[in-house]
Design a protein around this motif. Structure first.
Motif, PDB file in Angstrom:
ATOM      1  N   THR A 285       0.865  -1.172   0.000  1.00  0.00           N
ATOM      2  CA  THR A 285       0.000   0.000   0.000  1.00  0.00           C
ATOM      3  C   THR A 285       0.902   1.223   0.000  1.00  0.00           C
ATOM      4  OG1 THR A 285      -1.718  -1.155   1.231  1.00  0.00           O
ATOM      5  CG2 THR A 285      -1.817   1.252   1.205  1.00  0.00           C
ATOM      6  N   ILE A 286       0.635   2.123  -0.931  1.00  0.00           N
ATOM      7  CA  ILE A 286       1.484   3.301  -1.114  1.00  0.00           C
ATOM      8  C   ILE A 286       0.615   4.539  -0.984  1.00  0.00           C
ATOM      9  CG2 ILE A 286       3.010   4.525  -2.713  1.00  0.00           C
ATOM     10  CD1 ILE A 286       3.274   1.597  -4.055  1.00  0.00           C
ATOM     11  N   ASP A 287       0.928   5.382  -0.014  1.00  0.00           N
ATOM     12  CA  ASP A 287       0.218   6.651   0.186  1.00  0.00           C
ATOM     13  C   ASP A 287       1.166   7.790  -0.134  1.00  0.00           C
ATOM     14  OD1 ASP A 287      -2.461   5.982   1.144  1.00  0.00           O
ATOM     15  OD2 ASP A 287      -1.427   5.078   2.841  1.00  0.00           O
ATOM     16  N   ILE A 288       0.796   8.593  -1.098  1.00  0.00           N
ATOM     17  CA  ILE A 288       1.579   9.758  -1.493  1.00  0.00           C
ATOM     18  C   ILE A 288       0.809  10.999  -1.066  1.00  0.00           C
ATOM     19  CG2 ILE A 288       2.569  11.034  -3.440  1.00  0.00           C
ATOM     20  CD1 ILE A 288       2.716   8.311  -4.914  1.00  0.00           C
ATOM     21  N   THR A 289       1.406  11.774  -0.178  1.00  0.00           N
ATOM     22  CA  THR A 289       0.772  12.991   0.323  1.00  0.00           C
ATOM     23  C   THR A 289       1.361  14.183  -0.402  1.00  0.00           C
ATOM     24  OG1 THR A 289       0.514  11.975   2.499  1.00  0.00           O
ATOM     25  CG2 THR A 289       0.284  14.365   2.375  1.00  0.00           C
ATOM     26  N   GLY A 290       0.510  14.930  -1.057  1.00  0.00           N
ATOM     27  CA  GLY A 290       0.960  16.091  -1.812  1.00  0.00           C
ATOM     28  C   GLY A 290      -0.233  16.800  -2.394  1.00  0.00           C
ATOM     29  N   ARG A 291      -0.047  17.305  -3.593  1.00  0.00           N
ATOM     30  CA  ARG A 291      -1.169  17.919  -4.300  1.00  0.00           C
ATOM     31  C   ARG A 291      -1.169  17.381  -5.721  1.00  0.00           C
ATOM     32  NH1 ARG A 291      -2.855  24.348  -4.849  1.00  0.00           N
ATOM     33  NH2 ARG A 291      -4.787  23.941  -5.980  1.00  0.00           N
ATOM     34  N   PRO A 292      -2.051  16.400  -5.992  1.00  0.00           N
ATOM     35  CA  PRO A 292      -3.043  15.770  -5.116  1.00  0.00           C
ATOM     36  C   PRO A 292      -2.430  14.640  -4.299  1.00  0.00           C
ATOM     37  CG  PRO A 292      -3.170  14.812  -7.299  1.00  0.00           C
ATOM     38  CD  PRO A 292      -2.108  15.871  -7.370  1.00  0.00           C
ATOM     39  N   ASN A 293      -3.237  14.081  -3.384  1.00  0.00           N
ATOM     40  CA  ASN A 293      -2.852  12.856  -2.694  1.00  0.00           C
ATOM     41  C   ASN A 293      -3.136  11.663  -3.605  1.00  0.00           C
ATOM     42  OD1 ASN A 293      -2.250  14.328  -0.348  1.00  0.00           O
ATOM     43  ND2 ASN A 293      -4.365  14.179   0.371  1.00  0.00           N
ATOM     44  N   ILE A 294      -2.282  10.653  -3.515  1.00  0.00           N
ATOM     45  CA  ILE A 294      -2.421   9.477  -4.377  1.00  0.00           C
ATOM     46  C   ILE A 294      -2.270   8.234  -3.517  1.00  0.00           C
ATOM     47  CG2 ILE A 294      -1.430   8.204  -6.344  1.00  0.00           C
ATOM     48  CD1 ILE A 294      -0.350  10.983  -7.273  1.00  0.00           C
ATOM     49  N   ARG A 295      -3.094   7.222  -3.776  1.00  0.00           N
ATOM     50  CA  ARG A 295      -3.011   5.960  -3.047  1.00  0.00           C
ATOM     51  C   ARG A 295      -2.971   4.818  -4.053  1.00  0.00           C
ATOM     52  NH1 ARG A 295      -4.228   3.870   2.094  1.00  0.00           N
ATOM     53  NH2 ARG A 295      -5.107   1.769   2.117  1.00  0.00           N
ATOM     54  N   LEU A 296      -1.994   3.941  -3.883  1.00  0.00           N
ATOM     55  CA  LEU A 296      -1.863   2.773  -4.745  1.00  0.00           C
ATOM     56  C   LEU A 296      -1.887   1.512  -3.892  1.00  0.00           C
ATOM     57  CD1 LEU A 296       1.235   3.857  -6.902  1.00  0.00           C
ATOM     58  CD2 LEU A 296      -1.167   4.183  -7.476  1.00  0.00           C
ATOM     59  N   THR A 297      -2.500   0.465  -4.423  1.00  0.00           N
ATOM     60  CA  THR A 297      -2.413  -0.866  -3.813  1.00  0.00           C
ATOM     61  C   THR A 297      -1.927  -1.824  -4.881  1.00  0.00           C
ATOM     62  OG1 THR A 297      -4.212  -0.425  -2.271  1.00  0.00           O
ATOM     63  CG2 THR A 297      -3.646  -2.723  -2.649  1.00  0.00           C
ATOM     64  N   VAL A 298      -0.873  -2.560  -4.575  1.00  0.00           N
ATOM     65  CA  VAL A 298      -0.295  -3.516  -5.517  1.00  0.00           C
ATOM     66  C   VAL A 298      -0.398  -4.903  -4.897  1.00  0.00           C
ATOM     67  CG1 VAL A 298       1.745  -4.181  -6.829  1.00  0.00           C
ATOM     68  CG2 VAL A 298       1.307  -1.757  -6.348  1.00  0.00           C
TER      69      VAL A 298
END
Length: 349
Positions: A285-298
């Motif tokens: 699970t990858i959570d990227i906090t920024g603008r925008p926020n992005i979430r990936l599940t592999v």
């Protein structure tokens, strides 16, 4: 013309690789190195459950060094200390063989000169290339996560969490040695000892390589490891984990980059995924906090509930390593890494 390949080690990962090499129309198996005397002298096809190949496994490194080969698929079990394999790898490189390893060597410049310099010198001496390739390390952070940051107009934090289900693993040495399961936390703090040093060395390469892809160097790495004690005796194929001893380890590091961006990498190894209902099973699970926020599940799985969870990851790791052969063979001497995907950059220049 087929690429001439040596398979180094024939554990679970190595046997899978050996089958892929034997079956591949563009690869020619020319040698097999084994660690155990009972495998030496056997045909590679016998070790891989394939027809006879005429290639006989050996535990003599001199015989391997004498072979004419383009690349060595280096797949031993990772060992303590982290640099224990370096001397053998340097000899392979100096003999003119490119090396693709699934047991480290993803970004040697992450370490001090005394670690990287002999490997770099061996590459020069042999006109050869050293590559560490795999899923994690190798793909999840350095390629997939970096590519996802390219969707951001601004970036503050990246959090990568991995869960590995060890409940079906049969290797006693791996489960009770390299995973640290069964250790008594009252007398053996594995989060502050040789195992912690080993995994810090390995996974710091991931963080440094990701930082290089962001063009934003690491200024510090802080560990925060945790263990989970077994609430009961847990019976695994590798043996019994007694109640009260280590049944899961969560290795976690946070890297702070020069710009203030932070990267957290967390790897949970567990004897029982039910102990961690907040975590998924066999995924990232990858959570990227920024603008925008992005979430990936592999997720990597067999699609077969009866299959051992580790088999799918083994297949994927070997696939990444074999797919990298053309690029590594064609690369200039030195340390190989795939070019970073278009990632977040605070500056355009």
């Amino acid at each position: 013309m087929a690429v001439r390949v040596i398979q180094w080690a024939t554990g679970a990962m190595g046997r899978t690789s050996l089958r892929r090499i034997i079956d591949h129309p563009d690869l020619k198996l020319v040698g097999v190195y084994v660690y155990s005397a009972d495998k030496a002298g056997r045909d590679a096809g016998d070790l891989a459950k394939r027809p006879a190949t005429g290639v006989i496994a050996t535990d003599d490194i001199e015989a391997i060094l004498a072979l004419d080969a383009d690349v060595v698929m280096h797949m031993p079990r990772i060992t303590l200390p982290y640099d224990a394999m370096n001397a053998d790898v340097a000899r392979l490189l100096a003999s003119g063989k490119n090396v693709i390893s699934t047991a480290g060597f993803h970004y040697p410049p992450a370490h001090a000169a005394h670690y990287a310099a002999p490997l770099a010198a061996a590459c020069v001496a042999g006109d050869s290339t050293l590559a560490g390739l795999g899923v994690n390390p190798g793909t999840i952070v350095e390629r997939l996560t970096l590519a996802a940051t390219g969707l951001c107009a601004d970036l503050a934090h990246v959090d990568i969490r991995e869960t590995v289900d060890a409940s079906s693993m049969a290797s006693k040495e791996f489960v009770f040695g390299l995973m640290g399961f069964g250790a008594d936390p009252a007398t053996d703090d594995i989060t502050d000892g040789p195992l912690a040093a080993l995994y810090t060395a390995l996974f710091s390469e991931v963080l440094h390589l990701a930082a290089a892809g962001l063009d934003d160097p690491v200024v510090g790495i802080a560990p925060r490891h945790e263990i989970t004690a077994a609430p009961r005796d847990i019976n695994l194929p590798a043996g019994i984990i007694p109640e009260g001893t280590v049944a899961a380890t969560r290795w976690r590091w946070t890297a702070t980059l020069a710009s203030g961006i932070s990267l957290t990498l967390s790897i949970l190894w567990t004897a029982d995924p039910a102990l961690h209902p907040e975590d998924g099973r066999g995924h990232w699970t990858i959570d990227i906090t920024g603008r925008p926020n992005i979430r990936l599940t592999v997720a990597i799985d067999e699609g077969d509930p009866a299959a051992a969870p580790a088999r799918a990851l083994t297949d994927a790791t070997v696939a990444v390593a074999i797919a990298g052969i053309p690029a590594v063979v064609a690369a200039p001497p030195g340390f190989f890494a795939y070019p970073a995907p278009p990632a977040f950059r605070r500056r355009l220049g």
